[in-house]
Design a protein around this motif. Sequence first.
Motif, mmCIF file in Angstrom:
data_model
loop_
_atom_site.group_PDB
_atom_site.id
_atom_site.type_symbol
_atom_site.label_atom_id
_atom_site.label_comp_id
_atom_site.label_asym_id
_atom_site.label_seq_id
_atom_site.Cartn_x
_atom_site.Cartn_y
_atom_site.Cartn_z
ATOM 1 N N LYS A 153 0.834 -1.191 0.000
ATOM 2 C CA LYS A 153 0.000 0.000 0.000
ATOM 3 C C LYS A 153 0.873 1.246 0.000
ATOM 4 C CE LYS A 153 -3.720 2.350 2.530
ATOM 5 N NZ LYS A 153 -4.575 2.340 3.732
ATOM 6 N N LEU A 154 0.750 2.046 -1.049
ATOM 7 C CA LEU A 154 1.456 3.323 -1.166
ATOM 8 C C LEU A 154 0.418 4.435 -1.258
ATOM 9 C CD1 LEU A 154 4.145 2.453 -3.893
ATOM 10 C CD2 LEU A 154 4.401 2.342 -1.417
ATOM 11 N N ARG A 155 0.697 5.535 -0.618
ATOM 12 C CA ARG A 155 -0.200 6.687 -0.751
ATOM 13 C C ARG A 155 0.609 7.957 -0.900
ATOM 14 N NH1 ARG A 155 -0.664 9.721 3.867
ATOM 15 N NH2 ARG A 155 -0.040 8.778 5.864
ATOM 16 N N ARG A 156 0.001 8.942 -1.521
ATOM 17 C CA ARG A 156 0.674 10.222 -1.693
ATOM 18 C C ARG A 156 0.891 10.882 -0.330
ATOM 19 N NH1 ARG A 156 -2.020 12.941 -7.165
ATOM 20 N NH2 ARG A 156 -1.616 11.128 -8.517
ATOM 21 N N MET A 157 1.947 11.672 -0.255
ATOM 22 C CA MET A 157 2.376 12.223 1.034
ATOM 23 C C MET A 157 2.482 13.748 0.933
ATOM 24 S SD MET A 157 5.764 11.024 3.163
ATOM 25 C CE MET A 157 6.797 11.091 1.686
ATOM 26 N N GLY A 158 2.045 14.443 1.991
ATOM 27 C CA GLY A 158 2.124 15.895 2.039
ATOM 28 C C GLY A 158 2.599 16.379 3.391
ATOM 29 N N PRO A 159 2.581 17.700 3.627
ATOM 30 C CA PRO A 159 3.110 18.275 4.874
ATOM 31 C C PRO A 159 2.510 17.683 6.139
ATOM 32 C CG PRO A 159 2.729 20.011 3.268
ATOM 33 C CD PRO A 159 2.155 18.755 2.675
ATOM 34 N N ASP A 160 1.227 17.322 6.106
ATOM 35 C CA ASP A 160 0.584 16.784 7.314
ATOM 36 C C ASP A 160 1.060 15.379 7.665
ATOM 37 O OD1 ASP A 160 -0.823 19.114 7.617
ATOM 38 O OD2 ASP A 160 -2.644 18.358 6.645
ATOM 39 N N ASP A 161 1.854 14.778 6.785
ATOM 40 C CA ASP A 161 2.390 13.436 7.048
ATOM 41 C C ASP A 161 3.787 13.480 7.671
ATOM 42 O OD1 ASP A 161 0.255 11.789 5.867
ATOM 43 O OD2 ASP A 161 0.849 12.791 4.000
ATOM 44 N N ALA A 162 4.268 14.668 8.019
ATOM 45 C CA ALA A 162 5.646 14.804 8.508
ATOM 46 C C ALA A 162 5.914 13.941 9.734
ATOM 47 C CB ALA A 162 5.965 16.271 8.804
ATOM 48 N N ALA A 163 5.017 13.982 10.708
ATOM 49 C CA ALA A 163 5.236 13.215 11.935
ATOM 50 C C ALA A 163 5.252 11.714 11.658
ATOM 51 C CB ALA A 163 4.162 13.552 12.969
ATOM 52 N N GLU A 164 4.346 11.240 10.800
ATOM 53 C CA GLU A 164 4.318 9.809 10.474
ATOM 54 C C GLU A 164 5.582 9.407 9.717
ATOM 55 O OE1 GLU A 164 1.602 6.475 8.134
ATOM 56 O OE2 GLU A 164 0.808 8.500 8.477
ATOM 57 N N LEU A 165 6.031 10.263 8.805
ATOM 58 C CA LEU A 165 7.258 9.980 8.068
ATOM 59 C C LEU A 165 8.446 9.836 9.009
ATOM 60 C CD1 LEU A 165 9.061 9.739 5.597
ATOM 61 C CD2 LEU A 165 8.990 12.225 5.368
ATOM 62 N N ILE A 166 8.560 10.732 9.985
ATOM 63 C CA ILE A 166 9.653 10.651 10.953
ATOM 64 C C ILE A 166 9.579 9.340 11.730
ATOM 65 C CG2 ILE A 166 10.594 11.677 13.060
ATOM 66 C CD1 ILE A 166 9.749 14.421 11.916
ATOM 67 N N ALA A 167 8.382 8.935 12.117
ATOM 68 C CA ALA A 167 8.221 7.675 12.849
ATOM 69 C C ALA A 167 8.659 6.489 11.993
ATOM 70 C CB ALA A 167 6.770 7.517 13.293
ATOM 71 N N VAL A 168 8.325 6.514 10.702
ATOM 72 C CA VAL A 168 8.754 5.443 9.798
ATOM 73 C C VAL A 168 10.271 5.403 9.709
ATOM 74 C CG1 VAL A 168 8.799 4.723 7.370
ATOM 75 C CG2 VAL A 168 6.630 5.377 8.443
ATOM 76 N N GLU A 186 10.370 17.944 12.502
ATOM 77 C CA GLU A 186 9.059 17.988 11.858
ATOM 78 C C GLU A 186 8.831 19.307 11.123
ATOM 79 O OE1 GLU A 186 4.309 17.487 12.998
ATOM 80 O OE2 GLU A 186 5.866 16.769 14.378
ATOM 81 N N ARG A 187 9.311 20.394 11.690
ATOM 82 C CA ARG A 187 9.144 21.700 11.039
ATOM 83 C C ARG A 187 9.790 21.713 9.658
ATOM 84 N NH1 ARG A 187 11.852 26.063 14.499
ATOM 85 N NH2 ARG A 187 13.737 25.148 13.624
ATOM 86 N N THR A 188 10.992 21.160 9.556
ATOM 87 C CA THR A 188 11.688 21.140 8.276
ATOM 88 C C THR A 188 11.027 20.190 7.293
ATOM 89 O OG1 THR A 188 13.768 21.652 9.414
ATOM 90 C CG2 THR A 188 13.932 20.777 7.176
ATOM 91 N N TRP A 189 10.606 19.017 7.794
ATOM 92 C CA TRP A 189 9.942 18.076 6.901
ATOM 93 C C TRP A 189 8.667 18.682 6.324
ATOM 94 C CZ3 TRP A 189 11.463 14.507 3.996
ATOM 95 C CH2 TRP A 189 12.447 13.593 4.376
ATOM 96 N N ARG A 190 7.941 19.437 7.095
ATOM 97 C CA ARG A 190 6.716 20.053 6.580
ATOM 98 C C ARG A 190 7.034 20.994 5.420
ATOM 99 N NH1 ARG A 190 2.077 19.306 9.539
ATOM 100 N NH2 ARG A 190 1.136 21.068 8.437
ATOM 101 N N LEU A 191 8.158 21.694 5.501
ATOM 102 C CA LEU A 191 8.568 22.564 4.395
ATOM 103 C C LEU A 191 8.896 21.742 3.153
ATOM 104 C CD1 LEU A 191 10.883 25.163 6.187
ATOM 105 C CD2 LEU A 191 8.593 25.554 5.267
ATOM 106 N N TRP A 192 9.707 20.688 3.332
ATOM 107 C CA TRP A 192 10.142 19.870 2.188
ATOM 108 C C TRP A 192 8.952 19.171 1.529
ATOM 109 C CZ3 TRP A 192 13.611 22.852 2.409
ATOM 110 C CH2 TRP A 192 14.833 22.760 3.046
#
Length: 382
Positions: A153-168, A186-192
């Motif tokens: 399962k793949l899904r598109r990712m945006g700024p609101d996924d920053a915290a989940e991405l860090i956990a992964v 998380e602040r930087t990931w939201r920008l990227w």
Amino acid sequence: MEIRDLTPDDLDAALDLRRRAFGPISAAEAGAWRHAVTPVLEEGRYLGVFDGSRLAGAARLRPFTQWWHGRPQPMAGVAGVTVSPEDRGRGVGTRLMRAVLDRGVALGEAVSVLFPATTPIYRSLGYEHGGGQRKVTLPAEALRGLRPAGQVKLRRMGPDDAAELIAVLHRVYAGLRASGPITYDERTWRLWLADDNDFRYLADDGYVVYRWNGENIRVVNLVAGSAETARALWSMVGTSSSVAKNVVAPLAPDDPVLWLLPERSQDHVEDQRWMFRVLDVAAAVERRGYPAAVACDAVVTVEDPVRGGGTWRLEIADGSGTATPVTAGAPAAVLSANGLSALYCGVPTGTLRLAGLMTGDDRHDEALDAAFAAKAYTLDYF
């Protein structure tokens, strides 16, 4: 000259220094840079050298998490080191970097990394080559064929996924016992994750960020914690093979995709080296991870004229380590600050001795090699 924290009123001058050091900057790039650096000004992470009211040099300490044998620790990523052309050769850069080292310790960071524009100044301050960002060119058509056996399962990712991405990332790097890669806050990931030019997909145990780069695909990051996810992410990138001939991607030295490719006879690699520095011996040793099956008990003397040296007993067992100050006198391996920094990154003691970065007692060299063994890398340039 005076060293002090930059304020919002200094950003025009800092931007002018960046143009003089790195070349022209577009209005969009300048706006993104201001947006990124403004929050760190109040955190004491942007230092400037002032000659009166004129900014002569500046450097930023970025708050990263770095992984060493699967264990995370805070790391000072030194970026944007700039000195005005008319002030070069006056010791401004050295004075600035000494202040950066002190500030990193004050912020609680025991290790530091930078990508050098030139090596000598950083070596003189205790930094040493520790790893690299390895960009490998891969055939897009070959990636397209790396299909997973099951459904991932793949899904598109945006700024609101920053915290989940860090956990992964935390789960994957811990599981891989990775050494060297970094994660942003998380602040930087939201920008990227808000960049419209990137294509971003998230899985339960991995993710990919990629973009078009001329006629090729450039992978910004691809991390996977299982064979199925690795195949799913790489094959999706490869679906662009009808247009793109090659994919350029930063890879770990032993990234599994290099073993998944059906044909591999010669690697096409661009290696951007980074330099590493231990700022606080005791904290750096305690925060690092080590192979659980390795035990080491060695006395080392560190000669560090910048941060202050000393003699420590290194005790490593069950995946953890401590560095306890001891009175000099017992037989000890002697390391320069550069040598300790390189050892921490997995550079073998034999290399350090031949390079003149390590002398003295050699009885524990093999144990030190086993304890600090690593293929240090990073996927990110900063």
